[in-house]
Design a protein around this motif. Structure first.
Motif, PDB file in Angstrom:
ATOM      1  N   GLU A 118       0.844  -1.198   0.196  1.00  0.00           N
ATOM      2  CA  GLU A 118      -0.174   0.105  -0.081  1.00  0.00           C
ATOM      3  C   GLU A 118       0.864   1.284   0.009  1.00  0.00           C
ATOM      4  OE1 GLU A 118      -2.375  -3.444   1.726  1.00  0.00           O
ATOM      5  OE2 GLU A 118      -0.470  -2.577   2.041  1.00  0.00           O
TER       6      GLU A 118
ATOM      7  N   THR B  96       2.953 -10.778  -0.729  1.00  0.00           N
ATOM      8  CA  THR B  96       1.816  -9.865  -1.237  1.00  0.00           C
ATOM      9  C   THR B  96       0.864 -10.827  -2.002  1.00  0.00           C
ATOM     10  OG1 THR B  96       3.129  -7.868  -1.152  1.00  0.00           O
ATOM     11  CG2 THR B  96       1.026  -7.702  -2.382  1.00  0.00           C
TER      12      THR B  96
ATOM     13  N   ARG C 194      -4.872  -8.477  -3.025  1.00  0.00           N
ATOM     14  CA  ARG C 194      -4.341  -7.461  -2.215  1.00  0.00           C
ATOM     15  C   ARG C 194      -3.711  -6.232  -3.006  1.00  0.00           C
ATOM     16  NH1 ARG C 194      -0.064  -7.380   2.646  1.00  0.00           N
ATOM     17  NH2 ARG C 194       0.180  -5.141   3.187  1.00  0.00           N
ATOM     18  N   TYR C 195      -3.012  -6.785  -4.045  1.00  0.00           N
ATOM     19  CA  TYR C 195      -2.451  -5.767  -4.934  1.00  0.00           C
ATOM     20  C   TYR C 195      -3.488  -5.266  -5.789  1.00  0.00           C
ATOM     21  CZ  TYR C 195       0.839  -4.328  -8.778  1.00  0.00           C
ATOM     22  OH  TYR C 195       1.404  -3.799  -9.772  1.00  0.00           O
TER      23      TYR C 195
ATOM     24  N   THR D 291      -5.601  -2.752  -3.705  1.00  0.00           N
ATOM     25  CA  THR D 291      -4.855  -1.426  -3.181  1.00  0.00           C
ATOM     26  C   THR D 291      -4.850  -0.610  -4.394  1.00  0.00           C
ATOM     27  OG1 THR D 291      -3.150  -2.914  -2.044  1.00  0.00           O
ATOM     28  CG2 THR D 291      -2.465  -0.622  -2.694  1.00  0.00           C
ATOM     29  N   TYR D 292      -4.765  -0.808  -5.558  1.00  0.00           N
ATOM     30  CA  TYR D 292      -4.531   0.284  -6.641  1.00  0.00           C
ATOM     31  C   TYR D 292      -6.217   0.682  -6.876  1.00  0.00           C
ATOM     32  CZ  TYR D 292       0.193   0.308  -7.872  1.00  0.00           C
ATOM     33  OH  TYR D 292       1.510   0.470  -7.820  1.00  0.00           O
TER      34      TYR D 292
END
Length: 546
Positions: A300, A399, A403-404, A407-408
């Motif tokens: 993040e 990661t 989640r990646y 996050t974006y």
């Protein structure tokens, strides 16, 4: 010619031929790369000009109405700042050229500059230029090919903008002058972008530098038009030179020579630098970060750090434009001056609301569409991270893919909301400075901006979902943005059927503060955005990376 002179000339021709080797192949490659984005941009320019022509033709039909327009908005400093001086009201083409001309001319300059950078520094940044140069390709060929492709784009747009005016009363001389306005400014922007692409080490810095030069010229020209004492500022930039051509008046093409000189000079400077510098090098380099950092312990933090400069650039551009629009807002009621038919239509549509309120609501809708385009830019940044292999490196850590992506997604949503807030704040500040008051303007802007957020989130979610499905689909997000604009805020100009207008999420935005607030479309739009995010999240977790 002596044998020695002929020999020297032959050697020089051989050197030039070597430096431009296989430029034709790169031109064809550049045209292929622009086969989607460039045609969409051309169509958008044409549609904006056509819609402007239709609106002007219907609103100002009589000589009295046109003279009132010249005496009202045409003499207002705010309108002069944004659109330039209204010195000619006959024929209709002159009004259309005034209403859309200088703003679209500046927009063409920005588009041409970004296309040039995309074809030069962006390719070099991604390592593709190095692969191309490893073959029998001259050192000047990439820049020359980019200039050729961007010039073709500028010529096509300029020709279209001139031809549109012919049925509206423009003669051949007027059309040529309008063509010269667009083409010369576009060429100057290409020259500036070629230099920026050589001195900057990233496409982001090159785009920011070239676009800032064009927009600074637009602002200087606006200051010259708004204040007679500063008229000399028109001669400091290509936008002012374009205005000095004076279509439907003097039709003086000599100022266009100055812009062409900028193009030639920029091309020469860029060529000389390209021959002598190393690939990947530049005079303006990004500041190196530390070898290690305790401030980026999670994905993040890293995502915010990588997206921050991009968001700041978007915020600066939207704020400046919103400030100008807000400065015009208190004077927009002058549009109805001397036009009773227009005044009656507006009263029937607005009820107790003012024309200034409708103007603010409409322009915030346009700026919300622009804020949604930030999501497309972010999706393209994600695609670049994946193409460069950096996303894969991050995902080799603990990661998770989901989640990646999320996050974006959060960054895209928060960034879009931030841009809407910046747009509303800019309009309130501009309106307050121009004497339009503060409290009511702030209340209206807050309400209008808030209801635009769900529609903006839908477009951002679609753009990120397209990337999640396939990285190359990130570019299709621009089609979504253009479609949302044409089918939403601009749908009324094209007499589109309701089913077509309903395809744009911005069509379903409540018309606050003109109409009462409705919660149902807000909830539905948020649900649609969540559906696209969930779909993108599920697909991204399973597809191959890289």
């Amino acid at each position: 010619m002596t044998a020695g002179t002929a020999g020297v000339a032959g050697v020089r021709a051989s050197v030039v031929s070597h430096q431009l080797a296989h430029v034709g192949v790169l031109v064809r490659l550049g045209l292929r790369r622009e086969r989607i984005l460039a045609p969409i941009t051309v169509v958008l320019f044409v549609l904006i000009n056509v819609s402007t022509a239709r609106a002007i033709s219907g609103m100002y039909e009589t000589p009295q109405q046109r003279l009132s327009l010249q005496a009202g908005p045409g003499a207002n400093p705010a309108f002069r700042f944004l659109l330039g001086e209204l010195t000619h009201v006959e024929p209709t083409a002159a009004l259309v050229s005034w209403r859309a001309g200088l703003f679209l001319i500046a927009a063409l300059g920005v588009c041409a500059a970004m296309m040039t950078v995309r074809q030069t520094r962006k390719e070099e940044e991604l390592g593709r230029t190095e692969l191309v140069r490893a073959a029998a390709v001259g050192p000047l060929a990439p820049a020359a090919a980019a200039a050729a492709v961007a010039t073709l784009f500028v010529v096509i747009v300029s020709g279209a903008m001139a031809v549109i005016l012919l049925p509206l009363g423009a003669d051949a001389g007027d059309a040529v002058a309008v063509f010269a306005q667009y083409a010369s400014t576009g060429l100057a922007a290409i020259g500036v972008a070629l230099v920026a692409a050589q001195i900057a080490t990233t496409s982001h810095i090159a785009n920011l530098t070239a676009s800032s030069v064009v927009l600074l010229g637009y602002l200087l020209r606006g200051a010259a038009d708004a204040t007679d004492d500063w008229a000399w500022l028109r001669w400091t930039n290509p936008i002012g030179w374009a205005e000095q051509i004076d279509p439907f008046g003097n039709n003086d093409l000599l100022p266009a020579v100055l812009s062409v000189a900028v193009f030639v000079g920029g091309t020469a400077i860029a060529g000389r630098v390209a021959v002598h510098r190393d690939l990947g090098a530049g005079l303006i380099a990004q500041r190196r970060g530390p070898a290690a950092s305790s401030r980026l312990p999670r994905v993040e933090s890293l995502a915010v750090r990588l997206s921050r400069s991009l968001l700041l650039a978007w915020a600066a551009g939207i704020f400046v434009y919103a400030l100008i629009i807000g400065f015009m807002q208190p004077s927009v009621a002058d549009l109805a001056q001397g036009n009773e038919q227009f005044d009656q239509v507006m009263r029937a549509a607005l009820g107790d609301a003012t024309l200034s309120t409708l103007f603010g609501m409409t322009m915030l809708g346009f700026l919300a569409v622009a804020a949604s385009a930030w999501g497309v830019n972010l999706a393209e940044r994600l695609r670049a991270e994946e193409s460069a292999g950096r996303a894969e490196v991050i995902l080799t850590t603990p990661t998770a893919r989901g989640r990646y992506f999320l996050t974006y997604t959060v960054i895209g949503a928060v960034g879009g909301v931030t841009l809407v807030i910046v747009a509303a704040a800019g309009m309130v500040l501009g309106s307050g400075i121009a004497g339009g008051g503060w409290s009511r303007a702030a209340t209206n802007a807050a309400q209008t901006g808030a209801v635009q957020v769900p529609a903006m989130l839908v477009v951002v979610a679609i753009a990120l979902a397209l990337y999640a499905i396939r990285p190359s689909l990130a570019h299709v997000g621009w089609v979504v943005v253009v479609g949302a604009l044409l089918l939403g805020p601009l749908s009324g100009m094209f007499d589109l059927p309701q089913w077509a207008a309903d395809l744009s999420p911005f069509t379903h935005t409540p018309l606050v503060p003109v109409d009462p607030m409705r919660a149902t479309p807000i909830v539905v739009l948020i649900g649609v955005a969540a559906l696209f995010v969930t779909t993108g999240w599920a697909i991204f977790r399973r597809r191959q990376i890289g």
